[in-house]
Motif scaffolding. Structure first.
Motif, mmCIF file in Angstrom:
data_model
loop_
_atom_site.group_PDB
_atom_site.id
_atom_site.type_symbol
_atom_site.label_atom_id
_atom_site.label_comp_id
_atom_site.label_asym_id
_atom_site.label_seq_id
_atom_site.Cartn_x
_atom_site.Cartn_y
_atom_site.Cartn_z
ATOM 1 N N SER A 78 -19.189 -37.941 -19.966
ATOM 2 C CA SER A 78 -18.198 -37.626 -18.840
ATOM 3 C C SER A 78 -18.875 -36.979 -17.578
ATOM 4 C CB SER A 78 -17.095 -36.589 -19.489
ATOM 5 O OG SER A 78 -16.307 -37.222 -20.678
ATOM 6 N N ASN A 94 -10.984 -38.748 -28.787
ATOM 7 C CA ASN A 94 -10.598 -37.261 -28.255
ATOM 8 C C ASN A 94 -10.859 -37.552 -26.940
ATOM 9 O OD1 ASN A 94 -9.618 -34.825 -27.917
ATOM 10 N ND2 ASN A 94 -10.574 -34.135 -29.875
ATOM 11 N N THR A 95 -11.724 -37.673 -26.303
ATOM 12 C CA THR A 95 -12.204 -37.543 -25.019
ATOM 13 C C THR A 95 -11.436 -38.475 -24.211
ATOM 14 O OG1 THR A 95 -14.565 -36.805 -25.514
ATOM 15 C CG2 THR A 95 -14.143 -37.849 -23.142
ATOM 16 N N THR A 97 -8.352 -39.783 -24.688
ATOM 17 C CA THR A 97 -6.920 -39.368 -24.391
ATOM 18 C C THR A 97 -6.878 -38.599 -23.190
ATOM 19 O OG1 THR A 97 -7.287 -37.563 -25.990
ATOM 20 C CG2 THR A 97 -6.405 -39.588 -26.726
ATOM 21 N N ARG A 98 -8.089 -37.866 -23.019
ATOM 22 C CA ARG A 98 -8.158 -36.796 -21.830
ATOM 23 C C ARG A 98 -8.775 -37.726 -20.505
ATOM 24 N NH1 ARG A 98 -11.566 -33.386 -23.137
ATOM 25 N NH2 ARG A 98 -11.993 -33.805 -25.114
ATOM 26 N N ASN A 99 -9.697 -38.325 -20.734
ATOM 27 C CA ASN A 99 -10.436 -38.750 -19.625
ATOM 28 C C ASN A 99 -10.913 -40.345 -20.199
ATOM 29 O OD1 ASN A 99 -12.116 -39.368 -17.399
ATOM 30 N ND2 ASN A 99 -13.843 -38.383 -18.160
ATOM 31 N N ALA A 307 -4.242 -34.256 -28.205
ATOM 32 C CA ALA A 307 -2.864 -34.269 -27.622
ATOM 33 C C ALA A 307 -1.972 -35.734 -27.831
ATOM 34 C CB ALA A 307 -2.926 -33.873 -26.216
ATOM 35 N N SER A 308 -2.744 -36.765 -28.220
ATOM 36 C CA SER A 308 -1.986 -38.005 -28.058
ATOM 37 C C SER A 308 -2.529 -38.992 -28.926
ATOM 38 C CB SER A 308 -1.997 -38.516 -26.481
ATOM 39 O OG SER A 308 -1.668 -39.674 -26.668
#
Length: 317
Positions: A78, A94-95, A97-99, A307-308
Motif C-alpha cells: 500500500s 482485508n486490505t 476491502t479498504r484499498n 468490514a465487508s
C-alpha cells in the motif's frame, strides 16, 4: 550477473512506518517481497534457481525483500514499497476491502497449516479446545480464519477460545511453559512441536479447514505495477509456475534449497529431515479457489476483522 538486492523488514522496529520511503512502480523494475517461511518456498526456489533472473531478462532490474507477516506485506504494498510477491490470502483480502489497489494473480501453496495439541494438555479433539488457550500467528492471519472454520464445524463458539497471538517460531515457548494448550500454525512449526515437544497433530493439513483446497499463500501484485510492467508481471508468473512445478516434482532438492536459503538469509539452521517431512503437508499450486476465499472473507467479517465481504475483482488470474 544477478540484478538483485536482498533487503529485509524483519529488523524494522514496530514504530517505523514504511510509507516514509514509499515510491511508485518503475518501468523495468520489479520489487519482490516474501516471508522466510516454508509456505513461501516457491518464491525462494524461483530466486535460488535463477528463474526470476531468466524470465525478466537482462534489461530488467529486480530486488527482493523479506517481511515477517501479512500485515507488513500489505502495508508495504500500500505504501508503494513493493510491487509483487507472496502473501496469505486473508491479509490481501482485508486490505483490498479498504484499498482495492492490488490483485491476487496466482496461487502458490495450499494446505501447509495444522492444529497441534500440547502433549499434556488433554486436548484430543477440536471440541476440547473450548475454554482453552490456542496460539495463532496473528489475529486476522490465514491460520486464525482456518481455525475459526474448524471450530464452527465442530460446534465450538470462537468466543469460548482464548486466541494467543505468537510468532510461529516462538510457539514452542508457549507450549514449554504451559501457556498454550494448542496451536493453529504453519509448517514446519507443527513438525517442530511434534519432534521437540511431543505435541500431537490434532488436525493435519489435508483435513484442516478446507483441506487441500485451503488457500495458504498467493501471488499478489499492485495495480500500478501491473499497468506499468505487464510483461514483467507475466514473466514473474512464468518463473513462479516453474518454481511451483519444481517444488512438486523435486521435494528433496526443494527442501535443501529452502534450508540453505534460510540459513544464509537469517542465520537460522533448520533440520533438513523436518523440512522435508513438512513439505508433505504443502500442496503447491498456481490455482486459486475463489469460493474458499469468499468463505474466508465471510468468516473474517463475522469475527469483526473485515468490514465487508466484497472482494469482487480481487482475483485476476
Amino acid at each position: 550477473m544477478k540484478k538483485v538486492i536482498q533487503g529485509s523488514l524483519l529488523a524494522l522496529g514496530a514504530g517505523i512506518t514504511l510509507a516514509a520511503c514509499g515510491n511508485s512502480a518503475t518501468e523495468g523494475e520489479v520489487r519482490i517481497a516474501y516471508f522466510p517461511n516454508l509456505t513461501h518456498i516457491s518464491t525462494i526456489v524461483a530466486l535460488e534457481n535463477d528463474y526470476f533472473e531468466e524470465a525478466f531478462g537482462e534489461d530488467a532490474r529486480f530486488t527482493t525483500m523479506t517481511v515477517p507477516d501479512g500485515a507488513q506485506f500489505m502495508e508495504a504494498m500500500s505504501a508503494n514499497e513493493i510491487d509483487i510477491g507472496t502473501v496469505g490470502p486473508v491479509p490481501a483480502m482485508n486490505t483490498y476491502t479498504r484499498n482495492p489497489s492490488h490483485s491476487i494473480i496466482a496461487g502458490a501453496v495450499n494446505g501447509g497449516a495444522v492444529i497441534m495439541a500440547r502433549a499434556d494438555s488433554g486436548v484430543e479433539s477440536v471440541a476440547d479446545l473450548a475454554g482453552r488457550n490456542v496460539a495463532i500467528p496473528t489475529i486476522g492471519s490465514t491460520q486464525d480464519i482456518m481455525l475459526r472454520k474448524e471450530l464452527a464445524d465442530a460446534g465450538v463458539d470462537a468466543d469460548d477460545i482464548n486466541f494467543v497471538p505468537q510468532a510461529p517460531a516462538d510457539t514452542s515457548i508457549l507450549f514449554s511453559q504451559g501457556d498454550a494448550d494448542a496451536a493453529a500454525t504453519q509448517e514446519p512449526w507443527g513438525s517442530f512441536l511434534a519432534d521437540n515437544l511431543d505435541a500431537a497433530f490434532l488436525v493435519d493439513a489435508d483435513e484442516f479447514a478446507w483441506g487441500e483446497d485451503s488457500t495458504n499463500t498467493v501471488v499478489t501484485a499492485s495495480h500500478e505495477f501491473l499497468e506499468i510492467n505487464e510483461d514483467l508481471a507475466r514473466a514473474y508468473l512464468r518463473a513462479h509456475t516453474e518454481a511451483v512445478e519444481f517444488v512438486a516434482n523435486n521435494p528433496d532438492e526443494a527442501a535443501q534449497i529452502f534450508v540453505d536459503h534460510i540459513q544464509r538469509e537469517t542465520g537460522n539452521e533448520l533440520d533438513y529431515d523436518e523440512i522435508r517431512l513438512s513439505l508433505e503437508r504443502l500442496f503447491p499450486t498456481v490455482d486459486v479457489n475463489e469460493q474458499v476465499l469468499q468463505e474466508m472473507a465471510a468468516i473474517s467479517e463475522e469475527a469483526g476483522q473485515m468490514a465487508s465481504t466484497d472482494i469482487d475483482g480481487l482475483v485476476d488470474l
